[in-house]
Scaffold this motif. Structure first.
Motif, PDB file in Angstrom:
ATOM      1  N   THR A  35      -5.069   2.463  35.641  1.00 48.52           N
ATOM      2  CA  THR A  35      -5.553   2.248  34.278  1.00 48.52           C
ATOM      3  C   THR A  35      -5.903   3.599  33.686  1.00 48.52           C
ATOM      4  O   THR A  35      -6.764   4.315  34.229  1.00 48.52           O
ATOM      5  N   PRO A  36      -5.260   4.011  32.608  1.00 48.74           N
ATOM      6  CA  PRO A  36      -5.481   5.363  32.057  1.00 48.74           C
ATOM      7  C   PRO A  36      -6.927   5.567  31.629  1.00 48.74           C
ATOM      8  O   PRO A  36      -7.639   4.608  31.302  1.00 48.74           O
ATOM      9  N   THR A  39       6.214   8.714  35.183  1.00 51.64           N
ATOM     10  CA  THR A  39       4.916   8.057  35.030  1.00 51.64           C
ATOM     11  C   THR A  39       3.905   9.121  34.650  1.00 51.64           C
ATOM     12  O   THR A  39       4.065  10.298  35.014  1.00 51.64           O
ATOM     13  N   THR A  40       2.879   8.746  33.898  1.00 50.59           N
ATOM     14  CA  THR A  40       1.878   9.713  33.456  1.00 50.59           C
ATOM     15  C   THR A  40       0.713   9.746  34.426  1.00 50.59           C
ATOM     16  O   THR A  40       0.122   8.712  34.742  1.00 50.59           O
ATOM     17  N   GLU A  41       0.412  10.936  34.917  1.00 49.43           N
ATOM     18  CA  GLU A  41      -0.746  11.137  35.779  1.00 49.43           C
ATOM     19  C   GLU A  41      -1.774  11.977  35.028  1.00 49.43           C
ATOM     20  O   GLU A  41      -1.429  12.773  34.142  1.00 49.43           O
ATOM     21  N   TYR A  42      -3.052  11.782  35.401  1.00 44.97           N
ATOM     22  CA  TYR A  42      -4.131  12.464  34.702  1.00 44.97           C
ATOM     23  C   TYR A  42      -4.877  13.363  35.697  1.00 44.97           C
ATOM     24  O   TYR A  42      -5.473  12.893  36.662  1.00 44.97           O
ATOM     25  N   PRO A  73     -10.134   7.174  34.816  1.00 44.91           N
ATOM     26  CA  PRO A  73      -9.066   6.234  35.166  1.00 44.91           C
ATOM     27  C   PRO A  73      -9.478   5.363  36.353  1.00 44.91           C
ATOM     28  O   PRO A  73     -10.317   5.758  37.171  1.00 44.91           O
ATOM     29  N   LYS A  74      -8.888   4.172  36.430  1.00 45.82           N
ATOM     30  CA  LYS A  74      -9.185   3.246  37.516  1.00 45.82           C
ATOM     31  C   LYS A  74      -7.891   2.888  38.239  1.00 45.82           C
ATOM     32  O   LYS A  74      -6.829   2.802  37.621  1.00 45.82           O
TER      33      LYS A  74
END
Length: 361
Positions: free
Chosen positions: A146-147, A184-187, A138-139
């Motif tokens: 950015t996923p 929100t989606t976190e990785y 991700p960025k």
């Protein structure tokens, strides 16, 4: 074991767990009762298979069942969330004996994350990124993310080089029920090489009572500085020096163990929130090796009343319509003081050797 049946064993322990939970202002749900019963069934099988005397492990069993109830861990889930095994332990008299040990599987940690993860809304299926897969990290553009992208080759024979957990997290204030919170989606990503610390901790634990511990640990440390996780596992000298268990090195279990450790390393670092002190303590005990040892030390010489007699006495004194009382005035093990919490776990319930391992070097 004698003729004590599983039903008698369950009838002896389950009411005690209910009473103990009630003291902490927790009323057992049907799901928690199912978890306790399932755990008792699994432990009974381990006790029977190993020819153990239940009297010698009854305090051990009670403590495990209390943990299972507090954390709502399901031994009969598929994939399973916890497992049971025996381990050798030395009492204060220097006598070795076997005791029951509970471990949390990868799916058990996922269930805990769903249930107690701080601001966790939903845990998506994790990604197993293998050698040769096309993966882009991700960025960040300011606060915009950015996923990551992942294109698997489909070759499941390749090693898993990283694990990714996409998790929907709540953002913004905690509104009332009539307003839906934004997410929100976190990785969360961990790498294969980070499991080296878990392996080193395993080797250090195995050498705890070795008379040449310091020399062997130095040898392991020096080797680990310039070698990868897999090179350590492939070294016969390291396997012998660190007494690496078959679960880590055998072909049929090695990759599964490494994946499990990668998953655990992610999940355990995500903060948890608990709404009850007992639940928090049992989580810490179940995931922290030093607290596990403290609990073993505290319960080592706790009551040793003959289990058969206790069950017999209880069946005589309890009327059919009454709940059995807690075991007669036996000293309860002290709950060890909890260190400062770094992980903490309120969420809806979610539906294989785990532990929080620190780098010993």
């Amino acid at each position: 074991m004698t003729d004590t049946s599983l039903t008698k064993v369950s009838n002896y322990f389950v009411p005690q767990i209910e009473n103990q939970m009630a003291k902490s202002q927790i009323e057992l749900t049907n799901y928690q009762k199912m978890c306790v019963t399932g755990a008792m069934q699994q432990m009974y099988q381990v006790i029977t298979d190993n020819g153990l005397d239940i009297t010698s492990v009854q305090n051990n069993i009670k403590d495990i069942l209390l943990t299972v109830a507090a954390l709502q861990l399901n031994a009969n889930a598929e994939p399973r969330e916890i497992y049971f095994q025996t381990r050798n332990s030395k009492d204060n008299s220097g006598i070795w004996h076997k005791e029951i040990e509970m471990g949390i599987e990868g799916d058990g940690n996922d269930a805990l994350l769903n249930r107690f993860g701080r601001n966790v809304a939903y845990v998506h299926p994790f990604w197993l990124v293998r050698e040769g897969d096309d993966f882009e990290y991700p960025k960040h553009m300011g606060i915009q993310l950015t996923p990551p992208t992942w294109e698997p080759t489909g070759d499941t024979d390749k090693k898993v080089v990283r694990v990714v957990y996409p998790i929907d997290m709540y953002v913004g204030p905690d509104y009332h029920d009539d307003q839906e919170r934004k997410t929100t989606t976190e990785y969360f990503i961990t790498e294969r090489e980070q499991v080296k610390n878990n392996l080193l901790a395993h080797m250090s634990n195995n050498l705890m009572r070795d008379k040449d511990k310091q020399d062997k640990l130095k040898k392991i440390k020096d080797f680990a500085k310039s070698h990868t996780l897999d090179e350590i596992l492939d070294s016969e000298d390291m396997v012998r020096t660190g007494r690496i268990s078959p679960a880590w090195r055998e072909p049929q279990s090695r990759e599964t163990m490494i994946i499990r450790k990668m998953r655990n390393n992610i999940v355990k670092k995500i903060p948890k929130d608990f709404n009850n002190g007992l639940v928090q303590i049992k989580y810490e005990e179940a995931t922290n090796d030093s607290l596990k040892q403290m609990r073993r030390d505290v319960t080592e010489d706790a009551n040793s009343e003959d289990f058969e007699k206790a069950v017999e006495q209880q069946s005589k004194t309890v009327k059919p319509d009454e709940k059995p009382q807690e075991e007669p005035k036996q000293p309860e093990p002290e709950t060890p003081k909890q260190p400062e919490i770094i992980d903490a776990e309120p969420k809806k319930p979610a539906k294989s050797q785990p532990e929080t391992e620190d780098d010993p070097f």
